[in-house]
Structures are given as C-alpha cells and as structure tokens.
Design a protein around this motif. Structure first.
Motif, PDB file in Angstrom:
ATOM      1  N   UNK A 126       0.816  -1.211   0.000  1.00 43.09           N
ATOM      2  CA  UNK A 126       0.000   0.000   0.000  1.00 43.09           C
ATOM      3  C   UNK A 126       0.846   1.255   0.000  1.00 43.09           C
ATOM      4  N   UNK A 147       0.840   3.658   2.195  1.00 37.16           N
ATOM      5  CA  UNK A 147       1.319   4.101   3.510  1.00 37.16           C
ATOM      6  C   UNK A 147       1.627   2.911   4.419  1.00 37.16           C
ATOM      7  N   UNK A 148       1.878   1.744   3.826  1.00 40.16           N
ATOM      8  CA  UNK A 148       2.197   0.566   4.627  1.00 40.16           C
ATOM      9  C   UNK A 148       1.008  -0.023   5.354  1.00 40.16           C
ATOM     10  N   UNK A 149      -0.207   0.268   4.882  1.00 38.00           N
ATOM     11  CA  UNK A 149      -1.398  -0.147   5.623  1.00 38.00           C
ATOM     12  C   UNK A 149      -2.373  -0.984   4.790  1.00 38.00           C
ATOM     13  N   UNK A 150      -1.891  -1.613   3.713  1.00 36.62           N
ATOM     14  CA  UNK A 150      -2.785  -2.433   2.885  1.00 36.62           C
ATOM     15  C   UNK A 150      -3.197  -3.694   3.636  1.00 36.62           C
ATOM     16  N   UNK A 183      -0.027   4.878  -6.170  1.00 36.67           N
ATOM     17  CA  UNK A 183      -1.102   3.974  -5.764  1.00 36.67           C
ATOM     18  C   UNK A 183      -2.446   4.640  -6.018  1.00 36.67           C
ATOM     19  N   UNK A 189      -8.413  -2.113   2.179  1.00 42.59           N
ATOM     20  CA  UNK A 189      -7.726  -3.239   1.551  1.00 42.59           C
ATOM     21  C   UNK A 189      -6.553  -2.803   0.675  1.00 42.59           C
ATOM     22  N   UNK A 190      -6.704  -1.674  -0.039  1.00 44.48           N
ATOM     23  CA  UNK A 190      -5.667  -1.292  -1.010  1.00 44.48           C
ATOM     24  C   UNK A 190      -4.682  -0.237  -0.475  1.00 44.48           C
ATOM     25  N   UNK A 191      -5.151   0.641   0.428  1.00 42.55           N
ATOM     26  CA  UNK A 191      -4.298   1.717   0.956  1.00 42.55           C
ATOM     27  C   UNK A 191      -3.670   2.542  -0.163  1.00 42.55           C
TER      28      UNK A 191
END
Lengths: 316, 316
Positions: free
Chosen positions: A166, A168-171, B143, B253-255
C-alpha cells in the motif's frame, strides 16, 4: 572441552537471521535460502518495559542469532524483522504499533547499524502471508489472500510471491471493512467492522454477553456449538456468515485462486472451514470461487516471512 | 485530385491503434507513444447483431484505423482493444461479456492475425483506470484506485502504472461487495451489493420507487436534491453514504494515495464529491484518508488505456 555449537553448517553456508516480534513474544530463527530452518529460539518481548527497551531486545536477540550462526559455521547474510502495526517497508520505519508502543521507529536503520547486515523490515501479517503463499498452504498458486483471524483480523494479498504494502504501509486491513452497518463498535472506532463481529475476541465477547458467562473464549464457543448448544451455534454461525461476507468482498476486489486462513480461529479446523466454504460459495454470484484452505505454517509463518524478506532484499 | 488524408505525421512516426468497445458504441483512436491522440473516431457497436458480427466490426474498424494511420504517414505498431466483462489479459481471451454477448472469444489472436500487429486485450474499466492513473487525475501518484460509477460500478487498482488483473481476470469488482446486508437484490444475484444501492441506475430506480415517478434518472435526483426536494435529498444522501462505505472498504484493503472517481455519476461534480469526501473522512479511523478526485479524461479514458496496453506490450 568446548560445548557443541547449537547449530552446525558446512563452512560458510549462507543463512539469514529472522525475527517476528509480537506483543508478548518473539519468534526467531536462522533460515537457509531454501526456506529451511537450521535453528529457532523464542524470547519474551517485554512490551511493558516501553518501546526503547523492546528495540534494545530486538537488536540484542538479532546480534545473538548472528553470533550463533557464525559459531555453527554459517555466514549470516541479512536480517529480516517483522512487527505488527503500520509499517513503511520502503523506508524501514515502524510507523505505528500499538502492541509494542512504537511510533516512527527507524528499526531497519538501527538494526543494520548494529549488525552490519542488510536488513528488511516488514509487517507481521504480510510476512506471514508471504510465507504461507511461498512455502505453506498457498504454494504453487500465483494469487493468494492470507487472512489471519485471531484477536484481530488482518490480511495479506500476495501476487507472484510479493505482498502488497500500500501507499502508507497499511494495505490488507480486512478486519476494518464494513460488514454489519448496525453492528457493534470496533476497537478502531468504526461501526460493524469485520473484526468487531468475527474475530476470536468478538466471538468470545458476544457469547459472554448473551450467556452471561464472562470470559468465554472462541474455542469454548466452537466446542459448545459442536456439542449442540443452541446459543453457541447461533453465535458461531453469525461469525462464520460475517467472515464469509468479508472473504467474498476480498475475492470481489482481489480475485485470487487461494484464500489461506490463519490465526487462532483456524484451530477450529473443519468446524470453521466446512461452513465457511459453504457460506463463501453462496456469495459467489459471478466470481470464481477461491480455494479456501487452512494455513500450514502455524505461528512460525511470520518468522519465515521475515526470513523471505531478508532473502528478497539480497536479490534486489 | 486526391483527398487529404485525415491525419498527417512525419514519415514513419509510430502510433498504436486503440479501441474501447462498449455495449452501444466503440471509441477508437490513433495514439502516439506519449499518449497524445492524432486521430479519433466513433462507431456503433451493433451488439444486437450477435457476437460474431461484433467481432467482425472490431476487426474491420481496427484494420481501417491502421490504414488511416499509414495513409497519414504513420506507422501503426500495435493494437490495443478494451472490452467489458471478464477478460483474461494473459491469454487475450474475452471470457464473458454480457453487453457484447461474448463467451470465450480469443480476440487477441483474431486481431493479431487480421492486422499482423502485436495486440493487447484489456478490460474496459481497468484500461480506463490505467489511463486516469498515468495520464489523468491520478498522474504523479503510485497507488491509485479508479472507481467508475455509472449504470454499474467497477474499479481498477493501479500500482506503479499497472492495473491488477486477478487470477481469473475479474479483479476490482467493487460494485459487488456487500454494503447493505438487508438491502436490495443486485443484478448479479447478490443482496445489498454496492452497485445495487449506489450506481446511477440504482439511484434513479430508488427515487422512482419512492416518488412513484417511473423513469427517474440519477441526474434528475441530484438536480432535485440541490433544489432542496426532501425525497431527492434522502435518496442522494443514502447513495453517497453507501458509496463512502464502499470506498472506505477499498481504502482498507488497497491503501492508495488517490481515489479517482469516474463514470456518469461524477458529472454531479461537487454535489457528489463534497459530501462523499466528508463521508469517507468520517470512516477513516486509523487509515490515511485518500485524495478523492474526479476523473479528467471523460469517456476517452478506456480508449487511451487500450492504447497504453498496446504500448506496454511493445516494451515487454
């Protein structure tokens, strides 16, 4: 007479040092490039001592493992560390981790300086997903969704052996997608999140509320449901339906071949997987039904994933 | 006296031929490697003539465009075709497309044989998302989630200029995630899908049901809501809330950094974007709020995306 070294390799055999740091314990290993473990050890995290002490322990344990490797004739080539929370894998910073008290800890830099080894920092669930996809239950399939259902719920989407991180590292926060608009409040502050309805913690809590028996656990709920207790069956069945809603949403967005279910709840075995497969199947209207399987690496998945991140960092 | 060619390039300038085939019309263009359009034309699809006739028209139009390119001094180098439905981009097969009556049509092979050019086959929404991410509203961010809200709802998750396809060519079906467990039945057979609640078609249908005015459209609902009509405001607001639930699930889910909103509904402009931004913000508990912007390429996005797929196929 000298003590036998705890591990023994052929002179110079390469290994990586891998740590999976959880809220209570660290799983640590020395891992060969083929994924085989030559040495494993566990340590308490001691998170109550505060973030600085935890970082100190991580570095001490990692350095100790590198020494153990050398004493056994191995050459440690890289370090991989997996931690929970929001992890910026590109910069190697643990942005936020409630369990460890971390906020913007530059763990990759700290570890690389202390050990003098290339270091990869990763997210614990994404590391676990990576390991299950490449070495465990998802082996041989290109598109895997790993979903860990325990106290919380989180996922890793792994395509061609690489887990989506993701922006911001939050996927992969599948625990915090809406499944029940009028449902219970979630720990994150939202309403009706999957985690608030279908995590092991939520199942125990719901049963405790309805039965008036405080401290009930998901394991007890399954056991009673299997024994035919009506209330336990209802609570279990509601959780399975909500979990199926969450997995169906994941499948609609990711379109994977295999969903690997990990975390504590999967210990319910077929009492979870059988009704969950049926419920997911009912929700597939035009999508291909994913293969739904239990994780095979148990609680070593995160540590093996940390090793894979370390190995991958050597290739690029 | 010969007629002027419709387009004119420097001798041998490379272009790709791009077609976006929809249920009613085809948008077609000759596109330079930098994404600029040197010639555009539109044709009716004539889907009522059956799938074989549609395939024939696609091939005729593509060949005609290649001839037009050559007549203008360009060198057509590749062909990109975007179609709706379930598309296996790896094998170049249109697996299933309700709008076009396609079932397992090996369109890439057929086109490559007819035109003698390398051909890429893609999904219309994924192609549109690719174009918005690389040339449109998502330009400059790594992203991007593109969400097209029109008669239906679908998405494309684009990372580093490449759209996720999924294991079976069916990734990004955000229209068919659960948002209202007790909601209306969806065209796909599911209950409470995002598309059944928040698509332009669903908004018009819901207003028609409640007002007793058949044939109401989403555009009329927005207009009346803006004018202060209570029923229209309620219908519009419910749809915006549901859409925010869907986008929040996508973000969990994708961030992503940027959500690009396309499709017919985005013509409502700030009457959609302002309340939607607020509603998405309310749902971000620990996630970073994505930038929410309107698509900028309009109905040419799919065709430009087809061109990008053709250009990408030349690089690999």
């Amino acid at each position: 007479m000298t003590a036998e070294p705890p591990v023994a390799g052929r002179a110079g055999d390469p290994v990586v040092v891998a740590l999976d740091v959880g809220g209570t314990g660290m799983k640590c290993a020395l891992v060969r490039p083929d994924g085989s473990v030559v040495h494993a050890e566990r340590h308490p995290t001691g998170a109550d001592r505060g973030p600085d002490a935890v970082v100190g322990t991580i570095l001490d344990v990692a350095e100790g493992l590198a020494d153990t490797a050398r004493a056994g004739g191995f050459t440690p080539q890289a370090l991989g560390v997996a931690v929970p929370g929001v992890i910026d894998e590109a910069t190697g910073v643990a942005v936020w981790s409630a369990n460890l008290g971390f906020r913007d800890v530059p763990l990759r830099k700290l570890a690389a300086e202390r050990l003098g080894l290339p270091t990869a920092l990763g997210h614990d669930v994404r590391a676990g997903g990576l390991a299950e996809a490449r070495l465990g239950a998802g082996r041989g399939t290109r598109h895997v969704l790993f979903v860990a259902v325990g106290t919380g719920i989180a996922a890793a989407h792994v395509v061609d052996g690489s887990a989506a991180v993701g922006a911001h590292g939050a996927a992969g926060e599948i625990g915090h997608i809406l499944v029940r608009p009028n449902g219970p409040r979630c720990g994150c502050g939202g309403i009706g999140c999957l985690e608030a309805v279908a995590s092991a913690a939520a199942i125990g809590r719901r049963y405790a509320e309805l039965s008036g028996e405080p401290g009930s656990t998901a394991a007890e709920v399954v056991e009673r449901a299997v024994a035919g207790e009506e209330l336990a069956r209802e609570v279990w069945s509601s959780a399975v339906e909500a979990l199926a809603d969450g997995l169906a949403t994941g499948q609609a967005l990711f379109d994977v071949q295999t969903i690997v279910l990990g975390g504590g709840l999967v210990r319910a075995g077929r009492h979870l997987l059988d009704p969950l497969r049926t419920a997911v199947r009912e929700r597939m209207t035009f999508h291909r039904e994913p293969r739904l399987v239990a994780a095979t690496l148990g609680d070593e998945a995160g540590c093996l994933g940390a090793a894979l991140l370390a190995l991958d960092s050597l290739e690029t």
